[in-house]
Design a protein around this motif. Sequence first.
Motif, PDB file in Angstrom:
ATOM      1  N   GLY A 126       0.863  -5.645  -4.734  1.00  0.00           N
ATOM      2  CA  GLY A 126       0.814  -7.123  -5.689  1.00  0.00           C
ATOM      3  C   GLY A 126      -0.499  -6.981  -6.331  1.00  0.00           C
ATOM      4  N   ALA A 127      -1.506  -6.106  -6.308  1.00  0.00           N
ATOM      5  CA  ALA A 127      -2.215  -6.537  -7.560  1.00  0.00           C
ATOM      6  C   ALA A 127      -1.359  -5.639  -8.645  1.00  0.00           C
ATOM      7  CB  ALA A 127      -3.543  -5.440  -6.990  1.00  0.00           C
ATOM      8  N   VAL A 128      -0.524  -4.514  -8.925  1.00  0.00           N
ATOM      9  CA  VAL A 128       0.229  -3.817  -9.871  1.00  0.00           C
ATOM     10  C   VAL A 128       0.710  -5.102 -11.128  1.00  0.00           C
ATOM     11  CG1 VAL A 128       1.100  -2.509 -11.058  1.00  0.00           C
ATOM     12  CG2 VAL A 128      -0.660  -1.704  -9.571  1.00  0.00           C
ATOM     13  N   MET A 129       1.685  -5.436 -10.229  1.00  0.00           N
ATOM     14  CA  MET A 129       2.453  -6.839 -10.225  1.00  0.00           C
ATOM     15  C   MET A 129       1.736  -8.037 -10.950  1.00  0.00           C
ATOM     16  SD  MET A 129       5.196  -5.147 -10.465  1.00  0.00           S
ATOM     17  CE  MET A 129       6.480  -6.301 -10.687  1.00  0.00           C
ATOM     18  N   GLY A 130       1.144  -7.841 -10.292  1.00  0.00           N
ATOM     19  CA  GLY A 130       0.274  -9.749 -10.432  1.00  0.00           C
ATOM     20  C   GLY A 130      -0.327  -9.619 -11.990  1.00  0.00           C
ATOM     21  N   ILE A 131      -0.802  -8.135 -11.576  1.00  0.00           N
ATOM     22  CA  ILE A 131      -1.427  -7.854 -13.148  1.00  0.00           C
ATOM     23  C   ILE A 131      -0.367  -8.097 -14.610  1.00  0.00           C
ATOM     24  CG2 ILE A 131      -2.570  -6.598 -15.126  1.00  0.00           C
ATOM     25  CD1 ILE A 131      -4.624  -5.621 -12.372  1.00  0.00           C
ATOM     26  N   LEU A 132       0.823  -7.196 -13.740  1.00  0.00           N
ATOM     27  CA  LEU A 132       1.907  -7.977 -15.518  1.00  0.00           C
ATOM     28  C   LEU A 132       2.368  -8.789 -15.502  1.00  0.00           C
ATOM     29  CD1 LEU A 132       3.871  -4.321 -14.091  1.00  0.00           C
ATOM     30  CD2 LEU A 132       2.270  -4.763 -16.397  1.00  0.00           C
ATOM     31  N   ALA A 133       2.689  -9.656 -14.613  1.00  0.00           N
ATOM     32  CA  ALA A 133       2.794 -11.072 -14.318  1.00  0.00           C
ATOM     33  C   ALA A 133       1.753 -11.616 -15.138  1.00  0.00           C
ATOM     34  CB  ALA A 133       3.363 -12.012 -13.378  1.00  0.00           C
ATOM     35  N   ASN A 159     -10.040  -6.745  -2.753  1.00  0.00           N
ATOM     36  CA  ASN A 159      -8.985  -5.881  -1.039  1.00  0.00           C
ATOM     37  C   ASN A 159      -8.528  -4.194  -1.571  1.00  0.00           C
ATOM     38  OD1 ASN A 159      -7.788  -6.835   1.045  1.00  0.00           O
ATOM     39  ND2 ASN A 159      -6.573  -7.609   1.186  1.00  0.00           N
ATOM     40  N   TRP A 160      -7.544  -4.089  -2.522  1.00  0.00           N
ATOM     41  CA  TRP A 160      -7.037  -3.189  -2.571  1.00  0.00           C
ATOM     42  C   TRP A 160      -7.834  -1.735  -2.404  1.00  0.00           C
ATOM     43  CZ3 TRP A 160      -4.533  -0.972  -7.330  1.00  0.00           C
ATOM     44  CH2 TRP A 160      -3.907   0.211  -7.674  1.00  0.00           C
ATOM     45  N   TYR A 161      -8.365  -1.891  -3.245  1.00  0.00           N
ATOM     46  CA  TYR A 161     -10.436  -1.373  -4.041  1.00  0.00           C
ATOM     47  C   TYR A 161     -10.702  -0.785  -2.506  1.00  0.00           C
ATOM     48  CZ  TYR A 161     -14.778   1.147  -5.568  1.00  0.00           C
ATOM     49  OH  TYR A 161     -15.386   1.280  -5.692  1.00  0.00           O
ATOM     50  N   LEU A 162     -11.713  -1.815  -1.491  1.00  0.00           N
ATOM     51  CA  LEU A 162     -12.272  -1.943  -0.351  1.00  0.00           C
ATOM     52  C   LEU A 162     -11.355  -0.748   0.468  1.00  0.00           C
ATOM     53  CD1 LEU A 162     -13.441  -5.451   0.369  1.00  0.00           C
ATOM     54  CD2 LEU A 162     -14.895  -3.033  -0.295  1.00  0.00           C
ATOM     55  N   ARG A 163      -9.373  -1.043   0.025  1.00  0.00           N
ATOM     56  CA  ARG A 163      -9.095   0.079   1.992  1.00  0.00           C
ATOM     57  C   ARG A 163      -8.577   1.456   0.968  1.00  0.00           C
ATOM     58  NH1 ARG A 163      -5.679  -4.064   4.271  1.00  0.00           N
ATOM     59  NH2 ARG A 163      -6.880  -6.031   4.135  1.00  0.00           N
ATOM     60  N   LEU A 164      -9.310   1.753  -0.278  1.00  0.00           N
ATOM     61  CA  LEU A 164      -8.636   3.589  -1.264  1.00  0.00           C
ATOM     62  C   LEU A 164      -9.195   4.667  -0.216  1.00  0.00           C
ATOM     63  CD1 LEU A 164      -8.586   2.140  -4.649  1.00  0.00           C
ATOM     64  CD2 LEU A 164      -6.123   2.498  -2.810  1.00  0.00           C
ATOM     65  N   GLY A 165     -10.224   4.486   0.029  1.00  0.00           N
ATOM     66  CA  GLY A 165     -11.107   5.024   0.707  1.00  0.00           C
ATOM     67  C   GLY A 165     -10.595   5.047   2.367  1.00  0.00           C
ATOM     68  N   ASP A 166     -10.521   4.261   2.944  1.00  0.00           N
ATOM     69  CA  ASP A 166     -10.184   4.428   4.740  1.00  0.00           C
ATOM     70  C   ASP A 166      -9.294   3.013   4.351  1.00  0.00           C
ATOM     71  OD1 ASP A 166      -9.651   4.294   7.094  1.00  0.00           O
ATOM     72  OD2 ASP A 166     -11.842   4.479   7.723  1.00  0.00           O
ATOM     73  N   ALA A 167      -8.085   3.348   5.151  1.00  0.00           N
ATOM     74  CA  ALA A 167      -7.256   1.662   4.858  1.00  0.00           C
ATOM     75  C   ALA A 167      -7.371   1.131   6.488  1.00  0.00           C
ATOM     76  CB  ALA A 167      -5.759   2.449   4.954  1.00  0.00           C
ATOM     77  N   GLU A 168      -7.888   1.683   7.560  1.00  0.00           N
ATOM     78  CA  GLU A 168      -7.789   1.303   8.822  1.00  0.00           C
ATOM     79  C   GLU A 168      -8.713   1.030   8.924  1.00  0.00           C
ATOM     80  OE1 GLU A 168      -6.830   4.519  11.914  1.00  0.00           O
ATOM     81  OE2 GLU A 168      -5.373   5.688  10.342  1.00  0.00           O
ATOM     82  N   ALA A 169      -9.815   1.969   8.568  1.00  0.00           N
ATOM     83  CA  ALA A 169     -11.504   0.953   8.962  1.00  0.00           C
ATOM     84  C   ALA A 169     -11.698  -0.403   7.877  1.00  0.00           C
ATOM     85  CB  ALA A 169     -13.143   1.724   8.612  1.00  0.00           C
ATOM     86  N   ALA A 170     -11.358  -0.321   6.736  1.00  0.00           N
ATOM     87  CA  ALA A 170     -10.857  -1.777   5.486  1.00  0.00           C
ATOM     88  C   ALA A 170     -10.507  -3.355   5.991  1.00  0.00           C
ATOM     89  CB  ALA A 170     -10.381  -1.298   4.795  1.00  0.00           C
TER      90      ALA A 170
END
Length: 160
Positions: free
Chosen positions: A64-71, A108-119
């Motif tokens: 969503g972040a990548v496609m949102g940046i393109l849009a 939101n995406w950046y916060l999940r990169l390290g540990d998706a479950e904990a975020a």
Amino acid sequence: MEKFGLPLPIDTPTRVAVAEHPIHPMLVPFPIAFFLGGLAADGAFIFLGDPFWARASLWLIGAGAVMGILAGIAGTIELLSVPGIRHRAASWNHFVVAVLLLGVGSINWYLRLGDAEAAVVPYGVFLSCMGALLVAVAGWMGGKLVFEHQIGVGNDDTDD
């Protein structure tokens, strides 16, 4: 200054297009679906506890972040290059809300990169809910631009 008091033309054209089809509205459904899918995956992770849903949310929000940046790039080019778009306050309102959405989605995406479950809980769900709210507001404003201001709506002079 007098020109700013005049009504803007109906059927403001698009400049970023493929075969006269505007690119920005072609790209916009992707981040909408991905961000809302990320929220749904967060809910599934909370209720089911399956780590798959935390990873799915990570990927959905990232897409969503990548496609949102393109849009956003296509929309920004339109905003800055077409005077009929640039001179409408509704266009700038839509732009600001869309930038906020991209900021929230990217964080939101950046916060999940390290540990998706904990975020996911509590920050991930909060940011996903905020993103869903911003998707709704940006979509409403984008719809006003199309349906009320006729932005990107072609002027077809041919008779069928």
